[in-house]
Design an enzyme around this catalytic site. Structure first.
Site, mmCIF file in Angstrom:
data_model
loop_
_atom_site.group_PDB
_atom_site.id
_atom_site.type_symbol
_atom_site.label_atom_id
_atom_site.label_comp_id
_atom_site.label_asym_id
_atom_site.label_seq_id
_atom_site.Cartn_x
_atom_site.Cartn_y
_atom_site.Cartn_z
ATOM 1 N N VAL A 1 -38.411 49.749 26.581
ATOM 2 C CA VAL A 1 -39.393 49.758 27.655
ATOM 3 C C VAL A 1 -40.595 48.959 27.192
ATOM 4 O O VAL A 1 -41.081 49.154 26.074
ATOM 5 C CB VAL A 1 -39.829 51.203 28.004
ATOM 6 C CG1 VAL A 1 -40.848 51.196 29.129
ATOM 7 C CG2 VAL A 1 -38.638 52.047 28.397
ATOM 8 N N ASP B 1 -32.047 66.131 33.012
ATOM 9 C CA ASP B 1 -32.478 65.726 31.671
ATOM 10 C C ASP B 1 -33.989 65.861 31.515
ATOM 11 O O ASP B 1 -34.658 64.953 31.044
ATOM 12 C CB ASP B 1 -32.026 64.288 31.388
ATOM 13 C CG ASP B 1 -32.117 63.956 29.910
ATOM 14 O OD1 ASP B 1 -32.124 64.901 29.090
ATOM 15 O OD2 ASP B 1 -32.188 62.769 29.558
#
Ligand SMILES: *[C@@H]1O[C@H](CO)[C@@H](O)[C@H](O)[C@H]1NC(C)=O
Ligand SMILES: *[C@@H]1O[C@H](CO)[C@@H](O)[C@H](O)[C@H]1NC(C)=O
Ligand SMILES: *[C@@H]1O[C@H](CO)[C@@H](O)[C@H](O)[C@H]1NC(C)=O
Ligand SMILES: *[C@@H]1O[C@H](CO)[C@@H](O)[C@H](O)[C@H]1NC(C)=O
Ligand SMILES: *[C@@H]1O[C@H](CO)[C@@H](O)[C@H](O)[C@H]1NC(C)=O
Ligand SMILES: *[C@@H]1O[C@H](CO)[C@@H](O)[C@H](O)[C@H]1NC(C)=O
Ligand SMILES: *[C@@H]1O[C@H](CO)[C@@H](O)[C@H](O)[C@H]1NC(C)=O
Ligand SMILES: *[C@@H]1O[C@H](CO)[C@@H](O)[C@H](O)[C@H]1NC(C)=O
Ligand SMILES: *[C@@H]1O[C@H](CO)[C@@H](O)[C@H](O)[C@H]1NC(C)=O
Ligand SMILES: *[C@@H]1O[C@H](CO)[C@@H](O)[C@H](O)[C@H]1NC(C)=O
Length: 837
Positions: A533, A644
């Site tokens: 990222v 998650d």
């Protein structure tokens, strides 16, 4: 869950009462409670003032009136009445008193000791007292049972204060609505009411003598979509609309800054206004008004009319419709509205073999969607084809955060907004869709478009021959955001063929590459689930986070698609916002808003830990995550299981608002489905509920489990995985359970955070955490209950049962590796139950 009411500042009040009672004899004007045999007399200086001095109870006369009323007022220089007791029965002189009657009711008496108004409880109470709280709530308390038996907040006048609830419950016929004054000099019941109507999609409706006068449009989990610009000026209010079933709904609000005096009130002309007290001007500012132009009045242009406040005249018929009565219409009497010009094909009787072209839809964008909506649980977003297949459906709209909306009755109260609103698709006969255009223009455009079409087809065919075949996938279209669309051209090739992405902004690879200095490692923020990222900056200065899918990752591709599909439909202040994506040749990237404070785990367990020692911030973050999850499970109307949840998937913006991210694993549930099985258990060790880790069963309750783990992590400031080498406990949950049973649960927080004053709150949070991680999924509270428990709306918490914890056989865990979601085979995991006693 029905409507619960609880006042939690009880014990504090008692302490305060004790202190104030010592001064009562000298300062009767400063009491905040009234007991048996005490009274407030009109004319005396005695009034009841709340402990924080914000509100007072006393006698008043409205402007231009000599009648006396008992009411709750803000304790400011301008007379501001927020609740009136004897609305319908004014006192004609100043001889009235307020007291508690022998049967324990709060009563207003006239000079002859006659009862003018009573709280009217049927069961007598021997020992009751009245308290005025700082919220403006006047409560009557039964002291022997220690509970509130009556509250002014449940008998609203014309004002909605923070933390008060407007409610409609069709099952019990319980209602709490605002009713306007008759006029500014007379508090008697006027003709306007404001209530929350538990349609399938709840909205605020103001009625005039029973007929709709204004409506807010449905709630999308965050905003009312029929209020133009609500996002900008009401956003900070923290509205909360809950409708657990189509029979009940309630609305409340809290402003983020508790020290601002702010309330809503329905004025005598039926206009709902928000007013904020300005200390500078020493007067009220009107910060919101329900009617801002003529078009805001319900059904201004009649059925199938279309109102545009910017146009002259303001009313036109919807496209494909014509005035019902042309003379009336031309005389600006729009009440009878419009009718359809051409009958729909589906309405014609086709048994005679008369075959026409199928009806189609015409899109009106940025409008206030019509009233009388029906919601459809259609997940495939094939809202349009569902509508087309049923002749009684005359319009549809798909709205992020709500889903598929259908209309079967006449379309009324449609208004053009300058921006925002929704897109309305109106069913029209085929001939209506293009017959307005000039024939020549049609031919010309057909030729031009035909040429373009052929060119594009050729291009795609060539590409297709070269490209790999990939399973096509569906993507719901997303409500147009204000974000500029950078490029929408032929990026849909290769892997994304068949996808309707027209509303999700596309970014060019080159632009993202420039924004991130060519994906320089200095811009790297971290490694996400399926690739790195990067932080970037667009030419317009906006900061972004770019998640780049590793080229080789095939599993990542599934998650990429899933993430786009799920998150593009959602918007909530506790969910990270997807700004767009990039799909070019081998590159696949997701572009998010940038979160300057990084992820919660870095914040909570990393170098900035010191700042996190503030219990208030911890509470704020826990509550934010809870609200985000509530939106996913309930309010978004799509029912999404995240699967998650963990600290590294919670990002923090500059104000430390937590935002749930990483929807690569999320699953959308259908209407009645509430549990599913998977053979592919994905998730993060330590956060997975036992039934999910062991049997692959997941449901809302498995997210609640993960939330519970996260809550305990935030409360304790310790990573769940930090216990793997701990001989004593083995896991955070085991540790918390052990402390709970030893009645030392406050040891869970670090000594530096602990403050004896916080004890009840810390115990409550840990208690809720333990309820969330119980072994049996059914025993865990659902997320809306969790939120009510955290905010003390539910006071009595059930005793926690044995929690579940999964202990990995192999230890220790590798330090940072829990950042990326990994697969666990069932064999690697054992469920261990440890008895705390
Ligand atoms: C209120 O006054 C009445 C009459 O004076 C008395 O009998 C009663 O005990 C008083 N109640 C309380 C709670 O003081
Ligand atoms: C009160 O009465 C005065 C004089 O009749 C009038 O001018 C004023 O508008 C009235 N105020 C209200 C709020 O009705
Ligand atoms: C006030 O009301 C009482 C009864 O409600 C009545 O007896 C009395 O005459 C009234 N006084 C005036 C001045 O209107
Ligand atoms: C008080 O309650 C009784 C019965 O519960 C009802 O008939 C009466 O109208 C109520 N009075 C007021 C003023 O609400
Ligand atoms: C009423 O209740 C309060 C609080 O429980 C108690 O202190 C008080 O003595 C009671 N008064 C009477 C008259 O029972
Ligand atoms: C809250 O409101 C008060 C009073 O209006 C103001 O002084 C203060 O700065 C505000 N706080 C925040 C964080 O906006
Ligand atoms: C209600 O508010 C509107 C808008 O501010 C105002 O024009 C109107 O006069 C108010 N009505 C009354 C009765 O005060
Ligand atoms: C407008 O038309 C309706 C229905 O025809 C009629 O009842 C109403 O009186 C008209 N209004 C005016 C102001 O002319
Ligand atoms: C359709 O046509 C059939 C046969 O001509 C006729 O029996 C039926 O009543 C018609 N239905 C409508 C709704 O016109
Ligand atoms: C069409 O829609 C109406 C109204 O929602 C519903 O009652 C009817 O059952 C639907 N018909 C079909 C064939 O789905």
């Amino acid at each position: 869950m029905g409507f619960r009411h609880v006042i939690n500042s009880w014990s504090i009040l008692h302490v305060f009462l004790f202190i104030t009672s010592c001064f009562c004899l000298e300062f009767t004007s400063a009491i905040d409670s009234l007991r048996v045999n005490q009274s407030i007399r009109d004319g005396d200086s005695e009034v009841l003032v709340s402990s924080g001095q914000t509100c007072k109870l006393g006698f008043f006369s409205p402007v231009n009136s000599s009648y006396r009323y008992v009411g709750v007022m803000y304790n400011i220089p301008v007379l501001t009445v927020i609740w009136v007791a004897n609305r319908e029965t004014p006192l004609n002189d100043s001889a009235g008193t307020v007291e508690i009657s022998e049967d324990g009711n709060l009563v207003v008496l006239n000079g002859q000791k006659g009862i003018v108004w009573s709280s009217n409880l049927s069961n007598p109470v021997t020992n009751s007292s009245v308290h005025l709280l700082d919220t403006g709530n006047l409560v009557l308390q039964d002291n022997s049972r220690g509970m509130n038996i009556w509250e002014s907040f449940q008998h609203a006048s014309d004002s909605l204060m923070q933390r008060m609830r407007i409610l409609t419950d069709l099952r019990t016929n319980e209602k709490n609505i605002l009713t306007s004054w008759r006029n500014p000099s007379d508090p008697a019941l006027g003709s306007f009411t404001a209530s929350i109507e538990p349609l399938e999609l709840p909205e605020v409706v103001i009625r005039k003598g029973g007929d709709p006068y204004w409506r807010s449009g449905p709630w999308d989990g965050q905003l009312f979509i029929g209020i133009a610009g609500m996002g900008t000026y009401l956003y900070q209010n923290g509205f909360d609309v809950v409708n657990d079933n189509p029979q009940t709904a309630y609305l409340s609000f809290t402003h983020f800054n508790a020290s601002v005096l702010l309330y809503f009130f329905l004025n005598a002309s039926g206009i709902l206004q928000q007013k904020a007290w300005s200390d500078g001007y020493r007067d009220w500012d009107v910060t919101f008004s329900s009617i801002q132009n003529e078009c805001d009045v319900y059904g201004k242009c009649g059925p199938f009319g279309f109102c545009n406040a910017q146009a002259m005249p303001i009313c036109t018929c919807l496209p494909g419709f014509e005035p019902k009565n042309i003379d009336e219409w031309n005389a600006a009497n729009w009440t009878s509205g419009c009718t359809r010009k051409t009958r729909l094909q589906c309405e014609k009787n086709n048994s005679a073999g008369e075959m026409g072209k199928q009806d189609g839809f015409l899109r009106l964008n940025t409008v206030k969607l019509p009233a009388r909506v029906k919601w459809s649980p259609n997940l495939e977003a094939d809202c349009g084809s569902q509508c087309l297949n049923n002749c009684s459906c005359i319009a549809y709209s798909f709205y992020a955060g709500i889903g598929c909306m259908l209309w079967t009755e006449s379309l009324i109260d449609v208004q053009k907004f300058p921006s925002g609103g929704g897109d309305l698709y109106i069913r029209l006969a085929h001939s209506e869709l293009d017959n307005k255009k000039d024939r020549k223009a049609i031919i010309a455009t057909t030729v031009v478009f035909g040429f373009i079409f052929i060119t594009i087809c050729t291009y795609f065919l060539l590409k297709w021959y070269r490209g790999r075949k990939q399973k096509s996938w569906q993507l719901l279209t997303r409500k147009g955001k204000t974000y500029p669309e950078y490029s929408k051209e032929s990026v849909l090739k290769d892997n994304l063929n068949g996808v309707k992405l027209e509303e999700l902004p596309f970014f060019k690879f080159e632009m993202l590459s420039n924004a991130t200095s060519n994906f320089d490692s200095s811009c790297k923020l971290g490694e996400g689930g399926f690739g790195p990222v990067y932080k970037g900056k667009l030419p317009d200065g906006q900061e972004i986070a770019v998640k780049r899918l590793a080229r080789s990752s095939n599993q990542g591709l599934e998650e990429f698609k899933n993430e786009v599909e799920v998150i593009s439909k959602l918007q909530h202040r506790n969910l990270v916002r997807l700004l767009g994506c990039c799909v070019e040749s081998e590159e696949k990237m997701l572009v998010y808003e940038y979160m300057p404070n990084g992820s919660l785990d870095a914040y909570l367990f990393g170098s900035r830990k010191q700042e996190f020692l503030d219990w208030k911030i911890r509470k704020f973050i826990i509550e934010g995550i809870c609200r985000g999850l509530l939106y996913l499970h309930r309010d978004s109307r799509l029912r999404i299981i995240h699967r998650d949840l963990k600290a590294s998937n919670i990002l923090l913006d500059e104000e430390l608002n937590p935002k749930i991210s990483d929807f690569g694993m999320a699953r959308i549930f259908g209407g009645k489905e509430d549990q599913a099985n998977t053979t592919r258990v994905v998730g993060t060790f330590g956060y997975m509920a036992p039934e999910y880790a062991l049997e692959g069963k997941f449901s809302e309750k498995s997210d609640v489990y993960s939330f519970g783990v996260q809550l305990l992590e935030i409360v304790s400031g310790r990573k769940n995985t930090s216990f793997y080498n701990d001989e004593q406990a083995g896991s955070l949950i085991a540790y918390a359970w052990k402390l709970w049973n030893e009645e030392k649960i406050t040891d869970l927080v670090e000594a530096a955070v602990y403050d004896p004053q916080l004890k009840p709150e810390i115990v409550r949070y840990a208690h809720v955490g333990l309820l969330c991680v119980e072994v049996v999924a059914q025993d865990r509270p659902n997320i809306s209950t969790v939120l009510s428990m955290l905010s003390s709306e539910i006071v009595e918490l059930p005793h926690p049962n044995q929690p579940a914890f999964i202990v990995h056989k192999r230890s220790p865990e590798k330090g940072s590796s829990n950042r990326s979601p990994r697969k666990f085979s069932v064999n690697d995991v054992t469920l261990t139950i440890i008895d705390g006693r």
